[in-house]
Design a protein around this motif. Structure first.
Motif, PDB file in Angstrom:
ATOM      1  N   PRO A  26       0.657  -1.275  -0.184  1.00 12.78           N
ATOM      2  CA  PRO A  26      -0.208  -0.028   0.031  1.00 12.78           C
ATOM      3  C   PRO A  26       0.079   1.139   0.185  1.00 12.78           C
ATOM      4  O   PRO A  26       0.123   2.119   0.241  1.00 12.78           O
ATOM      5  CB  PRO A  26      -1.119   0.082   1.391  1.00 12.78           C
ATOM      6  CG  PRO A  26      -1.248  -1.789   1.075  1.00 12.78           C
ATOM      7  CD  PRO A  26       0.225  -2.300   0.815  1.00 12.78           C
ATOM      8  N   HIS A  27       2.007   1.083  -0.108  1.00 16.36           N
ATOM      9  CA  HIS A  27       2.816   2.126  -0.042  1.00 16.36           C
ATOM     10  C   HIS A  27       3.811   2.890  -0.456  1.00 16.36           C
ATOM     11  O   HIS A  27       4.211   3.489  -0.965  1.00 16.36           O
ATOM     12  CB  HIS A  27       4.069   2.605   1.265  1.00 16.36           C
ATOM     13  CG  HIS A  27       2.906   2.144   2.694  1.00 16.36           C
ATOM     14  ND1 HIS A  27       3.275   1.253   3.697  1.00 16.36           N
ATOM     15  CD2 HIS A  27       3.082   3.335   3.668  1.00 16.36           C
ATOM     16  CE1 HIS A  27       2.512   1.900   4.892  1.00 16.36           C
ATOM     17  NE2 HIS A  27       2.364   2.602   5.006  1.00 16.36           N
ATOM     18  N   THR A  54     -15.189   5.043   4.015  1.00 18.68           N
ATOM     19  CA  THR A  54     -13.898   5.157   3.770  1.00 18.68           C
ATOM     20  C   THR A  54     -12.848   3.872   4.548  1.00 18.68           C
ATOM     21  O   THR A  54     -12.621   2.794   4.334  1.00 18.68           O
ATOM     22  CB  THR A  54     -13.345   5.974   3.028  1.00 18.68           C
ATOM     23  OG1 THR A  54     -13.731   7.292   2.559  1.00 18.68           O
ATOM     24  CG2 THR A  54     -11.990   5.636   2.768  1.00 18.68           C
ATOM     25  N   ILE A  55     -13.388   4.298   6.294  1.00 20.07           N
ATOM     26  CA  ILE A  55     -12.945   3.363   6.478  1.00 20.07           C
ATOM     27  C   ILE A  55     -14.125   3.163   8.013  1.00 20.07           C
ATOM     28  O   ILE A  55     -14.885   3.281   8.060  1.00 20.07           O
ATOM     29  CB  ILE A  55     -11.598   3.881   7.401  1.00 20.07           C
ATOM     30  CG1 ILE A  55     -11.431   2.956   8.411  1.00 20.07           C
ATOM     31  CG2 ILE A  55     -12.448   5.168   8.263  1.00 20.07           C
ATOM     32  CD1 ILE A  55     -10.312   4.094   9.611  1.00 20.07           C
ATOM     33  N   GLU A 106      -5.013   7.972  11.585  1.00 22.39           N
ATOM     34  CA  GLU A 106      -4.770   9.170  10.533  1.00 22.39           C
ATOM     35  C   GLU A 106      -3.453   8.183   9.238  1.00 22.39           C
ATOM     36  O   GLU A 106      -4.022   8.418   7.983  1.00 22.39           O
ATOM     37  CB  GLU A 106      -4.118  10.135  11.022  1.00 22.39           C
ATOM     38  CG  GLU A 106      -3.557  11.456  10.409  1.00 22.39           C
ATOM     39  CD  GLU A 106      -1.633  11.784  11.094  1.00 22.39           C
ATOM     40  OE1 GLU A 106      -1.156  11.514  10.910  1.00 22.39           O
ATOM     41  OE2 GLU A 106      -2.808  12.518  11.741  1.00 22.39           O
ATOM     42  N   ALA A 107      -2.812   7.685   9.931  1.00 24.64           N
ATOM     43  CA  ALA A 107      -2.061   6.493   8.673  1.00 24.64           C
ATOM     44  C   ALA A 107      -2.830   6.095   8.194  1.00 24.64           C
ATOM     45  O   ALA A 107      -2.704   5.679   6.653  1.00 24.64           O
ATOM     46  CB  ALA A 107      -1.102   5.721   9.423  1.00 24.64           C
ATOM     47  N   HIS A 126      -2.747   4.917   3.327  1.00 19.52           N
ATOM     48  CA  HIS A 126      -3.408   3.897   2.113  1.00 19.52           C
ATOM     49  C   HIS A 126      -4.965   3.497   0.967  1.00 19.52           C
ATOM     50  O   HIS A 126      -5.622   3.023   0.325  1.00 19.52           O
ATOM     51  CB  HIS A 126      -4.004   2.633   3.396  1.00 19.52           C
ATOM     52  CG  HIS A 126      -2.565   2.149   4.476  1.00 19.52           C
ATOM     53  ND1 HIS A 126      -2.286   0.687   4.019  1.00 19.52           N
ATOM     54  CD2 HIS A 126      -2.071   2.844   5.209  1.00 19.52           C
ATOM     55  CE1 HIS A 126      -1.064   0.264   4.655  1.00 19.52           C
ATOM     56  NE2 HIS A 126      -0.971   1.323   5.253  1.00 19.52           N
ATOM     57  N   VAL A 127      -5.640   5.121   1.971  1.00 18.18           N
ATOM     58  CA  VAL A 127      -6.780   5.288   0.950  1.00 18.18           C
ATOM     59  C   VAL A 127      -6.837   7.103   0.428  1.00 18.18           C
ATOM     60  O   VAL A 127      -7.568   6.565  -1.157  1.00 18.18           O
ATOM     61  CB  VAL A 127      -8.135   5.787   2.205  1.00 18.18           C
ATOM     62  CG1 VAL A 127      -9.154   5.867   1.234  1.00 18.18           C
ATOM     63  CG2 VAL A 127      -8.245   4.545   2.690  1.00 18.18           C
ATOM     64  N   ILE A 128      -5.937   7.592   0.873  1.00 15.01           N
ATOM     65  CA  ILE A 128      -6.451   8.738   0.086  1.00 15.01           C
ATOM     66  C   ILE A 128      -5.414   9.141  -0.525  1.00 15.01           C
ATOM     67  O   ILE A 128      -5.222   9.006  -2.668  1.00 15.01           O
ATOM     68  CB  ILE A 128      -6.443   9.818   0.605  1.00 15.01           C
ATOM     69  CG1 ILE A 128      -7.223  10.035   1.588  1.00 15.01           C
ATOM     70  CG2 ILE A 128      -6.023  11.410   0.274  1.00 15.01           C
ATOM     71  CD1 ILE A 128      -7.384  11.568   2.821  1.00 15.01           C
ATOM     72  N   SER A 129      -4.157   8.559  -0.551  1.00 15.55           N
ATOM     73  CA  SER A 129      -2.702   8.581  -1.177  1.00 15.55           C
ATOM     74  C   SER A 129      -2.871   7.281  -2.270  1.00 15.55           C
ATOM     75  O   SER A 129      -2.748   7.801  -3.768  1.00 15.55           O
ATOM     76  CB  SER A 129      -1.826   8.698  -0.544  1.00 15.55           C
ATOM     77  OG  SER A 129      -0.994   9.110   0.464  1.00 15.55           O
ATOM     78  N   ARG A 130      -3.330   6.079  -2.091  1.00 16.85           N
ATOM     79  CA  ARG A 130      -3.523   5.150  -3.173  1.00 16.85           C
ATOM     80  C   ARG A 130      -4.666   5.958  -4.281  1.00 16.85           C
ATOM     81  O   ARG A 130      -4.790   6.023  -5.370  1.00 16.85           O
ATOM     82  CB  ARG A 130      -4.182   3.670  -2.399  1.00 16.85           C
ATOM     83  CG  ARG A 130      -2.891   3.448  -2.002  1.00 16.85           C
ATOM     84  CD  ARG A 130      -3.363   2.055  -0.981  1.00 16.85           C
ATOM     85  NE  ARG A 130      -3.406   1.265  -2.717  1.00 16.85           N
ATOM     86  CZ  ARG A 130      -4.206  -0.229  -2.217  1.00 16.85           C
ATOM     87  NH1 ARG A 130      -4.546  -0.776  -0.405  1.00 16.85           N
ATOM     88  NH2 ARG A 130      -3.951  -1.405  -2.791  1.00 16.85           N
ATOM     89  N   ARG A 131      -5.683   6.935  -3.978  1.00 20.83           N
ATOM     90  CA  ARG A 131      -6.387   6.985  -5.028  1.00 20.83           C
ATOM     91  C   ARG A 131      -6.008   8.250  -5.844  1.00 20.83           C
ATOM     92  O   ARG A 131      -6.166   8.102  -7.144  1.00 20.83           O
ATOM     93  CB  ARG A 131      -7.887   8.094  -4.640  1.00 20.83           C
ATOM     94  CG  ARG A 131      -9.170   8.232  -5.048  1.00 20.83           C
ATOM     95  CD  ARG A 131      -9.888   8.449  -4.519  1.00 20.83           C
ATOM     96  NE  ARG A 131     -10.882   8.933  -5.604  1.00 20.83           N
ATOM     97  CZ  ARG A 131     -12.225  10.088  -5.366  1.00 20.83           C
ATOM     98  NH1 ARG A 131     -12.363  10.526  -3.789  1.00 20.83           N
ATOM     99  NH2 ARG A 131     -12.411  10.945  -6.330  1.00 20.83           N
TER     100      ARG A 131
END
Length: 526
Positions: A168-169, A314-315, A440-441, A446-451
């Motif tokens: 995911p990173h 989302t989570i 937050e992490a 995992h959610v915002i950065s991947r999108r």
């Protein structure tokens, strides 16, 4: 490659006065790299720096680390001690089943250091003001560049535990690779700023921590009495400049809450105006305002605890607990520690008036200001935003048994919120802040950065915990994604702010902003 040595050290003159005849195949660049470790090792790890400070300033240097730099490191260090460059504690022992091992420690001698202002004995750490030096041999430069740019994201043990779970990173790690990252720093301007800033600092040191009287009560005595000198602050910023100049972003995953730490996250905000993206122009940080109070709204959101909820989120508790990146890490322990009462009848709390008031405060982006006004209406003598922020820190971080007037005031205003926080901290008072940081992490990494990475794979993307850093021309589009994901996760509209980086960068280093490329990017992703 850039290295740091004491500003009072003239290495050429020292080598002339003390010829290194006992060192086989001596090379001055190798000595520079070994001496640099004495300043670099504590700057890389705050916990280690704290231990070093408490042990007289001796920096432990492992044989494995020294061997990776120079095969004859023992001869170099013996010469450095004999010639008065370094002094050593001379103590080391191997690791056994009963005792942890210790490496031999080194520190620069008093001739090159500034005595620490709160020194009460000879064993208090001394801080040398540093200077920037360069290697002279092209072959040594190439060797140092190869060694300095090896990826060190995870230890072998972590990789075995996680297998491929760090995937995911991946979108973020690609932009942190030394050979690919576009991150640059206007080195000349940053160094000039630091020198000017250092000359303006008073010789009197500022106490650390800079919190009111309540916090030292639950700090250890060694931390309570510690003072940070201007020299130390200057050196910390200089290390950040060196790492960015060497493109050593040093990514590592926090094994406690899953945060991603890099040179950017450890860098002082004073240096951000000098950071830019080569080929992409100025950078903008999209920051979630009062992030931890805002994310606390998840704790009484039914969608977070119910996998098949009518409210899409989302989570939720299930996918957060089952997230591959957290298996085998301490974050898994956070989930286990959540009391069962948090999973029962949580929907009954959502209609409480103080819950709605807390949610409206955190979503407004003026959480601390609104709290200040609310307390003033109750004739409470709080005068500044900083005081209110410290009140919230007490509520989040202290034990349930710790009493203060501030905590009592928060309970009066938000009784249900305070009750939920106390439930989470009844077994371990660190659970609540760890949980909020883990949430937050998860959301940002995992959610915002991947999108964002899936939508615009060609756009550089970096994170500083609760913020995303992107080129200025894409800030509006990325902000929309951040807003949508946070709103879907919490059910509350977030407040985001833009922080402009690259303001002090020379214009000749920045490409012109391309509005046309932004338009083409939009068309491509429709």
């Amino acid at each position: 490659m850039h290295y740091l040595l004491p500003a009072r050290l003239d290495l050429q003159a020292h080598l002339s006065a003390w010829p290194p005849t006992e060192v086989p195949q001596f090379h001055p660049d190798a000595l520079v790299r070994l001496l640099h470790l004495v300043t670099e090792v504590p700057a890389h790890n705050r916990k280690l720096a704290k231990q070093i400070r408490q042990q007289g300033g001796y920096v432990p240097l492992s044989a494995q680390l020294l061997q990776s730099i120079e095969r004859h490191y023992n001869h170099y260090l013996t010469y450095a001690v004999r010639s008065g460059l370094l002094e050593t504690d001379g103590r080391w022992w191997p690791t056994t089943a009963q005792v942890a091992g210790k490496c031999r420690g080194y520190r620069f001698t008093a001739a090159y250091c500034t005595p620490h202002p709160d020194a009460s004995s000879d064993e208090v750490a001394r801080q040398p003001r540093l200077q920037l030096v360069h290697l002279t041999d092209p072959k040594m430069q190439a060797k140092a560049r190869r060694q300095g740019r090896r990826p060190t994201l995870l230890s072998p043990a972590e990789r075995r535990d996680l297998r491929l779970r760090e995937q995911p990173h991946a979108p973020l790690l690609e932009w942190l690779a030394p050979n690919r990252t576009p991150l640059r720093l206007d080195q000349a301007a940053a160094l000039a700023y630091l020198a000017e800033r250092f000359d303006m600092l008073p010789p009197v040191v500022a106490p650390r921590p800079k919190w009111p009287e309540w916090r030292p009560k639950w700090l250890k005595a060694l931390d309570r009495d510690y003072y940070a000198s201007p020299v130390e602050q200057y050196n910390q910023r200089l290390h950040s400049i060196v790492r960015l100049a060497n493109r050593q972003l040093q990514p590592s995953i926090d094994t406690t809450v899953g945060r991603l730490h890099t040179t950017l996250t450890n860098m002082s905000s004073e240096l951000r105006p000098f950071v830019y993206a080569d080929g992409y122009g100025p950078l903008v940080s999209i920051d979630l305002v009062n992030s931890q109070p805002y994310l606390a709204n998840l704790l009484w959101n039914p969608a977070f605890y119910t996998k098949s909820s009518s409210v899409k989120s989302t989570i939720n508790f299930q996918n957060f607990r089952q997230s591959e990146i957290y298996k085998g890490r301490n974050v898994k322990g956070i989930i286990k520690e959540i009391p069962d009462i948090m999973l029962v009848n949580i929907s009954q709390l959502t209609h409480r008036e103080d819950i709605r008031l807390f949610s409206s405060f955190t979503g407004s982006g003026q959480f601390y200001e609104l709290l200040l006004n609310a307390f003033r209406q109750r004739d409470v003598t709080l005068t500044t935003r900083k005081e209110v922020k410290e009140l919230v820190f007490q509520v989040l971080f202290t034990r349930n048994g710790y009493y203060s007037p501030y905590k009592a005031l928060f309970c009066l205003l938000f009784p249900t919120v305070d009750h939920i926080f106390r439930l989470l901290k009844q077994q371990d008072h660190t659970l609540l802040p760890r949980l909020l940081q883990a949430l937050e992490a998860y959301l940002f990494l995992h959610v915002i950065s991947r999108r964002v990475a899936r939508t615009w794979p060609q756009v550089p993307l970096f994170t500083v915990h609760d913020s995303l850093v992107v080129p200025q021309e894409y800030a509006g589009q990325v902000e929309q994604i951040v807003r949508e994901e946070l709103r879907q996760a919490t059910g509350i509209e977030p407040t985001l702010k833009h922080e402009q980086w690259s303001q002090a960068v020379r214009h000749d280093l920045l490409p012109p902003t391309s509005v046309a490329s932004s338009i083409e990017l939009n068309k491509k992703n429709r």
